[in-house]
Scaffold this motif. Structure first.
Motif, PDB file in Angstrom:
ATOM      1  N   GLY A  23       3.573  14.501  -8.918  1.00 37.78           N
ATOM      2  CA  GLY A  23       4.401  15.618  -8.497  1.00 37.78           C
ATOM      3  C   GLY A  23       4.223  16.043  -7.058  1.00 37.78           C
ATOM      4  O   GLY A  23       4.703  17.097  -6.652  1.00 37.78           O
ATOM      5  N   LEU A  24       3.548  15.219  -6.263  1.00 41.40           N
ATOM      6  CA  LEU A  24       3.370  15.540  -4.846  1.00 41.40           C
ATOM      7  C   LEU A  24       4.671  15.371  -4.072  1.00 41.40           C
ATOM      8  O   LEU A  24       4.912  16.049  -3.073  1.00 41.40           O
ATOM      9  CB  LEU A  24       2.276  14.647  -4.249  1.00 41.40           C
ATOM     10  N   ALA A  25       5.528  14.462  -4.543  1.00 37.30           N
ATOM     11  CA  ALA A  25       6.809  14.211  -3.883  1.00 37.30           C
ATOM     12  C   ALA A  25       7.825  13.782  -4.934  1.00 37.30           C
ATOM     13  O   ALA A  25       7.473  13.475  -6.080  1.00 37.30           O
ATOM     14  CB  ALA A  25       6.647  13.125  -2.824  1.00 37.30           C
ATOM     15  N   LYS A  26       9.102  13.758  -4.517  1.00 36.38           N
ATOM     16  CA  LYS A  26      10.174  13.295  -5.392  1.00 36.38           C
ATOM     17  C   LYS A  26      10.796  12.035  -4.796  1.00 36.38           C
ATOM     18  O   LYS A  26      10.722  11.819  -3.572  1.00 36.38           O
ATOM     19  CB  LYS A  26      11.259  14.369  -5.552  1.00 36.38           C
ATOM     20  N   GLU A  27      11.408  11.248  -5.641  1.00 38.56           N
ATOM     21  CA  GLU A  27      12.151  10.096  -5.123  1.00 38.56           C
ATOM     22  C   GLU A  27      13.234  10.593  -4.176  1.00 38.56           C
ATOM     23  O   GLU A  27      13.933  11.562  -4.467  1.00 38.56           O
ATOM     24  CB  GLU A  27      12.772   9.300  -6.269  1.00 38.56           C
ATOM     25  N   GLY A  28      13.352   9.918  -3.037  1.00 38.20           N
ATOM     26  CA  GLY A  28      14.337  10.327  -2.039  1.00 38.20           C
ATOM     27  C   GLY A  28      13.738  11.141  -0.913  1.00 38.20           C
ATOM     28  O   GLY A  28      14.357  11.283   0.156  1.00 38.20           O
ATOM     29  N   ASP A  29      12.556  11.735  -1.121  1.00 38.67           N
ATOM     30  CA  ASP A  29      11.858  12.408  -0.027  1.00 38.67           C
ATOM     31  C   ASP A  29      11.424  11.376   1.008  1.00 38.67           C
ATOM     32  O   ASP A  29      11.439  10.160   0.754  1.00 38.67           O
ATOM     33  CB  ASP A  29      10.614  13.140  -0.546  1.00 38.67           C
ATOM     34  N   THR A  30      11.022  11.855   2.164  1.00 40.00           N
ATOM     35  CA  THR A  30      10.549  10.944   3.206  1.00 40.00           C
ATOM     36  C   THR A  30       9.041  11.078   3.391  1.00 40.00           C
ATOM     37  O   THR A  30       8.451  12.131   3.091  1.00 40.00           O
ATOM     38  CB  THR A  30      11.245  11.216   4.552  1.00 40.00           C
ATOM     39  N   CYS A  31       8.443  10.015   3.892  1.00 41.08           N
ATOM     40  CA  CYS A  31       7.034  10.051   4.268  1.00 41.08           C
ATOM     41  C   CYS A  31       6.881   9.355   5.615  1.00 41.08           C
ATOM     42  O   CYS A  31       7.709   8.516   5.994  1.00 41.08           O
ATOM     43  CB  CYS A  31       6.146   9.398   3.209  1.00 41.08           C
ATOM     44  N   VAL A  32       5.838   9.719   6.324  1.00 38.18           N
ATOM     45  CA  VAL A  32       5.543   9.112   7.628  1.00 38.18           C
ATOM     46  C   VAL A  32       4.279   8.276   7.491  1.00 38.18           C
ATOM     47  O   VAL A  32       3.280   8.743   6.929  1.00 38.18           O
ATOM     48  CB  VAL A  32       5.368  10.196   8.716  1.00 38.18           C
ATOM     49  N   ILE A  33       4.331   7.047   7.994  1.00 39.18           N
ATOM     50  CA  ILE A  33       3.200   6.130   7.864  1.00 39.18           C
ATOM     51  C   ILE A  33       2.633   5.795   9.233  1.00 39.18           C
ATOM     52  O   ILE A  33       3.394   5.493  10.171  1.00 39.18           O
ATOM     53  CB  ILE A  33       3.637   4.818   7.155  1.00 39.18           C
ATOM     54  N   LEU A  79       0.834  -1.206   0.000  1.00 40.97           N
ATOM     55  CA  LEU A  79       0.000   0.000   0.000  1.00 40.97           C
ATOM     56  C   LEU A  79       0.869   1.256   0.000  1.00 40.97           C
ATOM     57  O   LEU A  79       0.600   2.217  -0.727  1.00 40.97           O
ATOM     58  CB  LEU A  79      -0.928   0.006   1.219  1.00 40.97           C
ATOM     59  N   VAL A  80       1.902   1.261   0.837  1.00 40.16           N
ATOM     60  CA  VAL A  80       2.806   2.417   0.908  1.00 40.16           C
ATOM     61  C   VAL A  80       3.499   2.624  -0.429  1.00 40.16           C
ATOM     62  O   VAL A  80       3.648   3.754  -0.909  1.00 40.16           O
ATOM     63  CB  VAL A  80       3.828   2.231   2.046  1.00 40.16           C
ATOM     64  N   GLN A  81       3.925   1.535  -1.067  1.00 37.26           N
ATOM     65  CA  GLN A  81       4.573   1.645  -2.368  1.00 37.26           C
ATOM     66  C   GLN A  81       3.590   2.172  -3.418  1.00 37.26           C
ATOM     67  O   GLN A  81       3.945   2.967  -4.291  1.00 37.26           O
ATOM     68  CB  GLN A  81       5.129   0.296  -2.809  1.00 37.26           C
ATOM     69  N   MET A  82       2.350   1.731  -3.333  1.00 38.00           N
ATOM     70  CA  MET A  82       1.322   2.201  -4.246  1.00 38.00           C
ATOM     71  C   MET A  82       1.143   3.715  -4.116  1.00 38.00           C
ATOM     72  O   MET A  82       1.087   4.445  -5.117  1.00 38.00           O
ATOM     73  CB  MET A  82      -0.004   1.491  -3.934  1.00 38.00           C
ATOM     74  N   VAL A  83       1.060   4.186  -2.867  1.00 35.95           N
ATOM     75  CA  VAL A  83       0.907   5.621  -2.613  1.00 35.95           C
ATOM     76  C   VAL A  83       2.136   6.382  -3.100  1.00 35.95           C
ATOM     77  O   VAL A  83       2.027   7.450  -3.705  1.00 35.95           O
ATOM     78  CB  VAL A  83       0.653   5.880  -1.115  1.00 35.95           C
ATOM     79  N   SER A  84       3.321   5.842  -2.840  1.00 33.91           N
ATOM     80  CA  SER A  84       4.558   6.506  -3.263  1.00 33.91           C
ATOM     81  C   SER A  84       4.607   6.668  -4.779  1.00 33.91           C
ATOM     82  O   SER A  84       4.978   7.729  -5.294  1.00 33.91           O
ATOM     83  CB  SER A  84       5.773   5.695  -2.792  1.00 33.91           C
ATOM     84  N   SER A  85       4.212   5.622  -5.494  1.00 29.60           N
ATOM     85  CA  SER A  85       4.218   5.693  -6.958  1.00 29.60           C
ATOM     86  C   SER A  85       3.270   6.763  -7.460  1.00 29.60           C
ATOM     87  O   SER A  85       3.592   7.530  -8.367  1.00 29.60           O
ATOM     88  CB  SER A  85       3.840   4.327  -7.544  1.00 29.60           C
ATOM     89  N   ARG A  86       2.081   6.824  -6.845  1.00 32.07           N
ATOM     90  CA  ARG A  86       1.107   7.842  -7.243  1.00 32.07           C
ATOM     91  C   ARG A  86       1.631   9.236  -6.906  1.00 32.07           C
ATOM     92  O   ARG A  86       1.507  10.165  -7.715  1.00 32.07           O
ATOM     93  CB  ARG A  86      -0.225   7.581  -6.543  1.00 32.07           C
ATOM     94  N   ALA A  87       2.213   9.398  -5.720  1.00 28.69           N
ATOM     95  CA  ALA A  87       2.695  10.714  -5.286  1.00 28.69           C
ATOM     96  C   ALA A  87       3.786  11.246  -6.207  1.00 28.69           C
ATOM     97  O   ALA A  87       3.800  12.425  -6.566  1.00 28.69           O
ATOM     98  CB  ALA A  87       3.204  10.642  -3.849  1.00 28.69           C
TER      99      ALA A  87
END
Length: 390
Positions: A339-349, A327-335
């Motif tokens: 353009g909501l985030a870039k690769e290498g940014d962090t997220c909190v789950i 699920l987290v990977q799914m959200v990351s791919s969409r983000a």
């Protein structure tokens, strides 16, 4: 009406544009005689206010019951905005009506529009799911010079308990007739954001006027400017201190508070909340992280209710919450894709070791990685669908 008012009292029609003074009350016939104090042009079905009068009316009429049961519940609405709520018993009666007709999932938003509702605000807030500060009618019931104090108080108290609050009526009133608002109106919208409101609402500007698109655009831009100019670290500390000073926070609130503090400290691009019922999403939104809160839930109703009124929340539905990592990977791919985030940014789950309502007990900090298909993952997850899409 004849039993409620007395000679000498005033009746305000259409938000006070027409003032009537009561001359005589005939209780037997149910009629009153009034004197019209000013000239005014009013449309059909306009509201009427009785300043300082405690009106003896039931919580809802037969037509209200029919509308709720045969339209609201039948068509699976997400919210019911209850007008002129005066006490907590009004909310409990409405909730009982919903429960008896398979509408227990429907959230109740109480519109505070009179002096009695304001006096009983604490008990109403405890019973309801959300608050609407209906300033137009409230300004008829209490002195206009005190409406801003009532607005700030109601918003602050709703923020403390983590219930969404909507500020409504007369926000861009001049745009009913004009393509541009006054500067005072834009300041009013921004100040509501600074007060802590979760939503702002247009009424006549979009219902009656020809400049509805401009009104929505101006309000949206003003909200964005106000939100980006806030100090969210300071706001978080203020909310935490106030909440801890009022009561012992629950484990869910403690988890949400820690998640928000972590997101601020690591400058996370967004938070991901896996939520079965929406409670975790509400707790995270309460502490105002100042970044996107992406809620993932298996319930379309919960998704719509979260996206509808919670500050900063975008909700999506999936088939299951069992596989957190996917699920987290799914959200990351969409983000990354939008353009909501870039690769290498962090997220909190915010998630849990187990699956089900009330199971969230973990906070994770992860690096955002693109890859995978945000739309087409295998069962039982299903696809990531926007919560507001029916």
């Amino acid at each position: 009406l004849a039993k409620s008012v007395r000679p000498g009292q005033q009746i305000l029609v259409a938000d006070g544009s027409l003032v009537l003074t009561v001359l005589e009350c005939d209780i037997a016939s149910g009629e009153i005689t009034t004197r019209v104090e000013n000239n005014a042009s009013i449309g059909e079905r306009k509201n009427m206010n009785l300043p300082g009068v405690v009106v003896d009316l039931p919580t809802f009429t037969e037509k209200d019951v029919d509308d709720i049961v045969n339209f609201g519940v039948k068509h699976n609405v997400d919210f019911i905005a209850a007008s002129f709520v005066r006490k907590a018993a009004d909310v409990r009666n409405l909730r009982q009506l919903l429960s008896e007709n398979n509408g227990q999932h429907i959230k109740i938003i109480c519109k505070i529009e009179n002096q009695e509702g304001l006096e009983n605000y604490t008990e109403i807030l405890e019973a309801t799911d959300g608050i609407m500060v209906a300033r137009g009618d409230l300004g008829m019931e209490i002195p206009p010079s005190k409406v801003f104090l009532a607005q700030k108080m109601m918003i602050r108290e709703a923020n403390i308990v983590g219930k969404p609050v909507i500020t409504a009526t007369q926000m861009l009133e001049s745009m009913i007739n004009n393509p541009r608002p006054t500067r005072a109106e834009c300041s009013d919208v921004a100040n509501a954001i600074y007060d802590g409101t979760d939503c702002v609402m247009l009424s006549g500007e979009t219902a009656n006027g020809p400049y509805f698109e401009q009104a929505v655009s101006v309000m949206s831009r003003t909200c964005c400017e106000a939100e980006t100019s806030r100090n969210y670290n300071q706001l978080y500390q203020s909310i935490c201190n106030t909440v801890r000073g009022r009561y012992n926070i629950s484990s869910g609130e403690s988890l949400a508070s820690s998640a928000v503090k972590t997101a601020i400290d690591v400058d996370a691009a967004y938070l991901v909340v896996l939520s079965e019922t929406g409670a975790s999403a509400r707790n995270v939104a309460k502490f105002r992280p100042g970044r996107h809160i992406i809620v993932v839930t298996p319930s379309a109703t919960v998704a719509r209710q979260c996206s509808g009124v919670m500050t900063g929340v975008q909700a999506y539905t999936v088939g299951s919450l069992e596989n957190t990592q996917e699920l987290v990977q799914m959200v990351s791919s969409r983000a990354v894709a939008i353009g909501l985030a870039k690769e290498g940014d962090t997220c909190v789950i915010v998630c849990g070791k187990t699956y089900g309502a009330g199971a969230n007990n973990q906070i994770k900090v992860e690096e955002i990685k693109a890859g995978g298909d945000a739309e087409d993952l295998t069962a039982p997850l299903g696809s990531l669908k926007r919560g507001l899409v029916l």
